[in-house]
Motif scaffolding. Sequence first.
Motif, PDB file in Angstrom:
ATOM      1  N   ALA A  92       0.821  -1.215   0.000  1.00  0.00           N
ATOM      2  CA  ALA A  92       0.000   0.000   0.000  1.00  0.00           C
ATOM      3  C   ALA A  92       0.855   1.265   0.000  1.00  0.00           C
ATOM      4  O   ALA A  92       0.376   2.332  -0.382  1.00  0.00           O
ATOM      5  CB  ALA A  92      -0.946   0.002   1.200  1.00  0.00           C
ATOM      6  N   ILE A  93       2.113   1.147   0.423  1.00  0.00           N
ATOM      7  CA  ILE A  93       2.972   2.349   0.421  1.00  0.00           C
ATOM      8  C   ILE A  93       3.255   2.806  -1.023  1.00  0.00           C
ATOM      9  O   ILE A  93       2.933   3.951  -1.379  1.00  0.00           O
ATOM     10  CB  ILE A  93       4.283   2.127   1.208  1.00  0.00           C
ATOM     11  N   PRO A  94       3.819   1.931  -1.883  1.00  0.00           N
ATOM     12  CA  PRO A  94       4.020   2.400  -3.270  1.00  0.00           C
ATOM     13  C   PRO A  94       2.707   2.714  -3.991  1.00  0.00           C
ATOM     14  O   PRO A  94       2.658   3.668  -4.785  1.00  0.00           O
ATOM     15  CB  PRO A  94       4.759   1.229  -3.947  1.00  0.00           C
ATOM     16  N   ILE A  95       1.666   1.935  -3.712  1.00  0.00           N
ATOM     17  CA  ILE A  95       0.393   2.201  -4.403  1.00  0.00           C
ATOM     18  C   ILE A  95      -0.125   3.591  -4.026  1.00  0.00           C
ATOM     19  O   ILE A  95      -0.477   4.410  -4.880  1.00  0.00           O
ATOM     20  CB  ILE A  95      -0.661   1.117  -4.070  1.00  0.00           C
ATOM     21  N   GLY A  96      -0.139   3.888  -2.729  1.00  0.00           N
ATOM     22  CA  GLY A  96      -0.667   5.180  -2.283  1.00  0.00           C
ATOM     23  C   GLY A  96       0.194   6.342  -2.745  1.00  0.00           C
ATOM     24  O   GLY A  96      -0.316   7.361  -3.230  1.00  0.00           O
ATOM     25  N   ALA A  97       1.508   6.184  -2.599  1.00  0.00           N
ATOM     26  CA  ALA A  97       2.404   7.285  -2.953  1.00  0.00           C
ATOM     27  C   ALA A  97       2.347   7.572  -4.452  1.00  0.00           C
ATOM     28  O   ALA A  97       2.254   8.735  -4.876  1.00  0.00           O
ATOM     29  CB  ALA A  97       3.836   6.945  -2.543  1.00  0.00           C
ATOM     30  N   ALA A  98       2.384   6.513  -5.258  1.00  0.00           N
ATOM     31  CA  ALA A  98       2.327   6.729  -6.706  1.00  0.00           C
ATOM     32  C   ALA A  98       0.986   7.334  -7.107  1.00  0.00           C
ATOM     33  O   ALA A  98       0.928   8.205  -7.989  1.00  0.00           O
ATOM     34  CB  ALA A  98       2.563   5.413  -7.440  1.00  0.00           C
ATOM     35  N   ALA A  99      -0.083   6.915  -6.430  1.00  0.00           N
ATOM     36  CA  ALA A  99      -1.405   7.471  -6.749  1.00  0.00           C
ATOM     37  C   ALA A  99      -1.429   8.973  -6.476  1.00  0.00           C
ATOM     38  O   ALA A  99      -2.001   9.752  -7.255  1.00  0.00           O
ATOM     39  CB  ALA A  99      -2.491   6.769  -5.940  1.00  0.00           C
ATOM     40  N   GLY A 100      -0.794   9.390  -5.375  1.00  0.00           N
ATOM     41  CA  GLY A 100      -0.740  10.817  -5.067  1.00  0.00           C
ATOM     42  C   GLY A 100      -0.084  11.592  -6.199  1.00  0.00           C
ATOM     43  O   GLY A 100      -0.578  12.652  -6.613  1.00  0.00           O
ATOM     44  N   LEU A 101       0.997  11.035  -6.735  1.00  0.00           N
ATOM     45  CA  LEU A 101       1.721  11.726  -7.811  1.00  0.00           C
ATOM     46  C   LEU A 101       0.944  11.675  -9.134  1.00  0.00           C
ATOM     47  O   LEU A 101       0.856  12.666  -9.858  1.00  0.00           O
ATOM     48  CB  LEU A 101       3.112  11.105  -7.988  1.00  0.00           C
TER      49      LEU A 101
END
Lengths: 112, 397
Positions: B278-287
Motif C-alpha cells: 500500500a505504500i508504493p500504491i498510495g504514494a504513486a497514486a498521489g503523484l
Amino acid sequence: MKMVTAVIRPEMFDVVRAALEVEGINGMTVSEVMGRGAQKGIALRFRGKTMPVELIPKVKIEMVVQDADVEKVIRTVRANGRTGKPGDGRIFVLPVESICRVRTDLDDPADP
Amino acid sequence: MIDTGATAFILICTAMVMLMTPGVGLFYGGLVRRKNFISMLALAFIAFALVSIQWVVFGYSLAFGTDINGLIGGLEYAFLEGVGMEGDGIPDLLFMAFQMVFAGLTLAIVTSGVAERIKISSFVVFGLLWTTLVYDPLAHWAWGGGWAAQFGALDFAGGTVVHISSGFSALALALVIGKRLGFGSHGMEPNNIPMVLLGGALLWFGWFGFNAGSALTADGLAANAFVATNIAAAAGALAWLCAAWIRGRPGSVGIISGAIAGLVAITPAAGFVTPMAAIPIGAAAGLVCYGALLFRVHRGLDESLDAWAIHGMGGIFGALATGVFAAAAIGGVDGLLYGNPGQFLIQLADVAVVVAYSFGATYVIAKIIDAVMGLRVTEEEEYVGLDIAQHGESVRV
C-alpha cells in the motif's frame, strides 16, 4: 486628498487590484459587502413566478489618494471592473481632512 | 446461517460509508464559492436519497439479480422481493444496504463535474438514469456475477465501479454542461478550507468501512484491508504534499486530495495486496493524480472539483496496481510482481471497458437531458449562485 470608494463585482476584484498596482496605487482597504442599485437587485424567474434577490455580494475598495490621482484611479477601476451589464458598481469620491499615522506621532497629509 | 459478529461489523461499516456522502458534500462545498456551498451539500443529500429509493425498487436487483448474458441482473429482487433477514453470514437485507451506500456515494462524487451550474430538476433525472444505466451494470459486472467477474478482473471495494465510473462520468458531464461563467478569468478560490478538510476527514474515516467492510465479514482479510487503506491514504497525502511543496507551497487542500488519491487507488487492491504494497500504491497514486490535476488545469477543462483527476485517474492506477501487486497469500490471486502477468492484462482490459462505457454512456445521457430539459441554470442564476437561485437559502444572510 480624496477618499475614492469603489464598489465593484467580487469576481473583478483581482483584475482591478492588479491594474491599480500598475498605476502605483498600492494602499487600499477592502471589504466584502452586500448591496443593490436602482434595479433593487436581481429578479430570478421560476415557471412564471419571480423571486427577488435584493442584495448582491460586492467588494468595496477604499483608497485615499492625492487629488491629482483621483481621475487615474477612476479610469483604472472603470476600465478593469466593467462587464457592461447592470451591477458593475459605483465609485464615490469624498474629501479627506487629514491623515494620522498610528505607527508614529506625525500627521502626514502629504503622503497618503 | 447468520454470523452475529460479521453482521454487527457490516452494520457499522454501512453507517460509516453513508457518512462519506455528506463528507463529499462538505468537501465539495468548501471547494466552491460561498454562493454555491449549500448547493453542493444539497446535491450530495439528493444523490443519497434518490439512489436509496432507486436501489430498493429495482437498482439492487439490476446489480445483483440473476446474471443475464454477463451484462445485467434480472428483476427478481425488485421491491426487495426475497431479500430478507436470513443470508450467508450476514442478512441479505444488510448486504443490500451495504451496496446501497456505495451507489449513493458514487452519484455524489459525479456532482464534481457540474458544480455551481446544474439545475436540480435535471440532476434528479440525470441521477436516476445514470445510476440505473451506468452504476447498476458496472456493479453487476464486477460483483454481481457479470462478465468482469467471470473474466477474473479483481475489484475488491470498487475501483472500477465507484471511482473510475464516477471520475469519467464527471468528466463527460463537465464537457456536456460547459465551463462555469468566468472560468479561467474570475477568481474561484475555495470558500472554506477547514470544511474541505472536515469533509476529507469524514471520507478517510468512512473509507475504513468501505474497504474493510468489503470483506463482508469480520476477519483477517478485513483487517488487511483496513490497514492497507490507512497506509495508502497516508502515503498519498505525503506524496502530494512533497510534489506540491517542490512546485510552491504544501497547501492543505493538496494534502487531503493526496490522501483521497491514495484511498481511491487502494480500494480495488485492499483485499488482494499486502499492507506494505500500500505504500508504493498510495504514494504513486498521489503523484499520478496530482499530475492529472495539473493536466486538467493546463487543458482548461472545468471538471470543477477534480473527480476525474482523483477518482478517475486514481481508480485506473489502482485497478492496474492491483494486477501488479496482488499476492495469493492475501486474496488468493497473484499479480505481475508474483509471476502472473496475465492478471495485469485482465485488469487492463477491465479498465479500458469501464472507462469507455462510463464516459460514453454518461455523455449520451447528459446530451439527451440537455436537449430535453436543459442541464444548466440561466446565466443570471449562476451569477447569483445556486444556493439562492435553486434553494432560496444562503450561508450568510
